[in-house]
Each structure stands twice: as structure tokens, then as C-alpha cells.
Design a protein around this motif. Structure first.
Motif, short mmCIF file in Angstrom:
data_model
loop_
_atom_site.label_atom_id
_atom_site.label_comp_id
_atom_site.label_asym_id
_atom_site.label_seq_id
_atom_site.Cartn_x
_atom_site.Cartn_y
_atom_site.Cartn_z
N SER A 12 12.60 -14.60 -30.18
CA SER A 12 11.33 -14.81 -31.56
C SER A 12 10.43 -13.60 -31.48
N MET A 15 11.83 -10.47 -32.54
CA MET A 15 12.04 -10.71 -34.11
C MET A 15 10.66 -10.55 -34.80
N ASP A 16 9.72 -11.14 -34.43
CA ASP A 16 8.30 -11.18 -35.04
C ASP A 16 7.81 -9.40 -35.02
N ALA A 51 18.22 -10.57 -31.58
CA ALA A 51 17.13 -10.61 -32.62
C ALA A 51 17.40 -9.87 -33.80
N LEU A 52 18.41 -8.49 -33.72
CA LEU A 52 18.58 -8.07 -34.75
C LEU A 52 19.72 -8.86 -35.62
N MET A 54 19.58 -11.95 -36.07
CA MET A 54 18.99 -12.89 -36.63
C MET A 54 18.33 -12.41 -37.93
N LEU A 55 17.92 -11.13 -37.86
CA LEU A 55 17.49 -10.47 -38.87
C LEU A 55 18.59 -9.84 -40.02
N ASP A 83 10.76 -18.49 -42.37
CA ASP A 83 10.50 -17.30 -41.46
C ASP A 83 10.33 -16.17 -42.24
N TRP A 87 7.34 -13.67 -43.46
CA TRP A 87 7.22 -12.13 -43.13
C TRP A 87 7.22 -11.52 -44.49
#
Length: 239
Positions: A12, A15-16, A51-52, A54-55, A83, A87
Motif C-alpha cells: 500500500s 502504491m501510494d 503494487a504494480l 494493483m495499479l 482509492d 488519487w
């Protein structure tokens, strides 16, 4: 905290950080390779890959052979995701985006107001009145103003009883965070905002769906008029 929770927290955080870099245009159109990003964030390739992914699942990235990981236009991002909403509203608003969020509010909030008047519970309507009174007690330059306005609008969609409208509350809150700082600079903006919201509350309290819908639409139309100079800017030239 066990290892699984640590990994989720780290993903997380990464990602942020990636999103911050994207909205600040740090990376350009193509993200650096995973190895480079892993070193930048000081995490394992496994964490970076998660993380990638999730995006990617939120339609924010696109992996292409021989090109790499391309950052997709913000208009392609999956907005029905809290989320992603958060963003997306971090980025500097452009005229087309402001137009779109106002149009979205025009579709959702007036109908939610009508349904709140028709079927909101006594507790829901009392909570809405409470949120309005809290909003009325705060000036735009005082702490808590934005949060009070967001709570007021959130309680309208809650009072509507529509589960899909409730899911849209994050977008409405994001829209307010974009337009309020601009509108509040104008003389008499606070008085107009209080008056417009009061008409919505009173129509809902009277159990008058048509009046509630009309008052909500008038409130949003007023915001659109106040934002007129921003909305009238020409769209960016696309290559």
C-alpha cells in the motif's frame, strides 16, 4: 504485526508513492523498469510487482511488449474505486475534469436528494440537519470546513437509501475538494453555499421529493456558474 500484514502495508505504501509520482508527472509516460523502482522504494521485486499489479487492475497502467509499463491517461482510470478517486483528485484539476465532476454530481445528487425526501428515515434526516448546522457554523477559511461540507453531502446519499449512490459518495467528496477551493474565493460564496444547502435540507425535511431534487440541482448549477471561468478555458491541444 505478522509478515502478511507487513507485506500488505508495504504494498500500500509503495502504491501510494507510485501514484504520487504519476500525478506529479515524475515518470513521464513510461514507468522505469521494476528493478529501478524496487531500488527507488527500497523494496523487494515481489512487493513492487504486487503494487504494480494493483495499479494495473485499476486501469492506471498498461504493460506493452518492448515498450514497458505505460501510464494510462487519467480519464481511463477506474473511477468507481475509492482509492482511485482519492488519487485522481490529487492531480491538478483541468477544465474538462472539473466539467465532468460537476456533470456527475448533476446526475447523482439531485436524484439522491429526491429519494432522501421520499424514503429517508427520521434518523437519516436528523443527521442531515445536524451536518448542515455544523457546516453553517464554519467559514471557508476555518479548520473543518471541507470536512463539514463533505459530511453534509455524504449524508444526503446515505439518506437516499440507494446502495449504488452510497458507493458514489467518494466521487462526490472528491468533487467538492476540487471545486470548493476555487468557488470559495469568490465574494459572497459562503452565504450562497449556506442558502443553497438550507433549501435542500428543508425540502427533504418537508418530504417533498420534487422540491428537494430542484434545490439540489440549483445548488450544483450555481457551482457550475461560479466555476464558469475555469470551465470556459480551452481544452488542451492533443498531439
Amino acid at each position: 504485526m505478522d509478515q502478511a500484514n507487513k507485506d500488505r502495508s508495504l504494498v500500500s505504501k509503495v502504491m501510494d508513492g507510485l501514484v504520487t509520482g504519476i500525478v506529479e508527472e515524475k515518470y513521464g509516460a513510461i514507468l522505469p523498469p521494476q528493478d529501478v523502482l524496487s531500488k527507488e522504494f527500497d523494496v523487494s521485486r515481489t512487493v513492487m510487482r504486487e503494487a504494480l499489479s494493483m495499479l494495473l487492475a485499476r486501469d492506471m497502467l498498461d504493460v506493452r511488449p518492448k515498450i514497458g509499463t505505460r501510464i494510462r491517461p487519467m480519464s481511463d482510470w477506474r473511477m468507481i474505486d475509492e482509492d482511485v478517486v482519492s488519487w485522481r483528485f490529487r492531480a491538478k484539476p483541468d477544465p474538462l475534469f472539473v466539467r465532468d465532476v460537476i456533470e456527475f454530481r448533476s446526475l447523482i445528487e439531485p436524484r439522491a436528494s429526491a429519494q432522501a425526501a421520499a424514503r429517508g428515515s427520521a434518523a437519516d434526516i436528523a443527521a442531515l440537519r445536524e451536518a448542515f448546522e455544523a457546516f453553517r457554523a464554519i467559514r471557508p477559511n476555518e479548520p473543518g470546513y471541507q470536512e463539514a461540507d463533505e459530511l453534509f453531502h455524504t449524508r444526503i446519499v446515505i439518506a437516499s437509501g440507494n446502495q449504488f449512490f452510497k458507493q458514489m459518495a467518494a466521487i462526490i467528496r472528491g468533487a467538492l475538494s476540487t471545486v470548493n477551493p476555487i468557488v470559495n474565493q469568490k465574494e459572497g460564496a459562503w452565504e450562497g453555499a449556506v442558502s443553497a444547502r438550507q433549501r435542500v435540507v428543508e425540502a427533504i425535511e418537508r418530504r417533498d421529493p420534487k422540491a428537494a431534487e430542484a434545490a439540489s440541482l440549483a445548488m450544483i448549477d450555481h457551482t457550475a456558474e461560479e466555476m464558469g471561468s475555469t470551465l470556459s478555458e480551452p481544452p488542451p491541444v492533443r498531439g
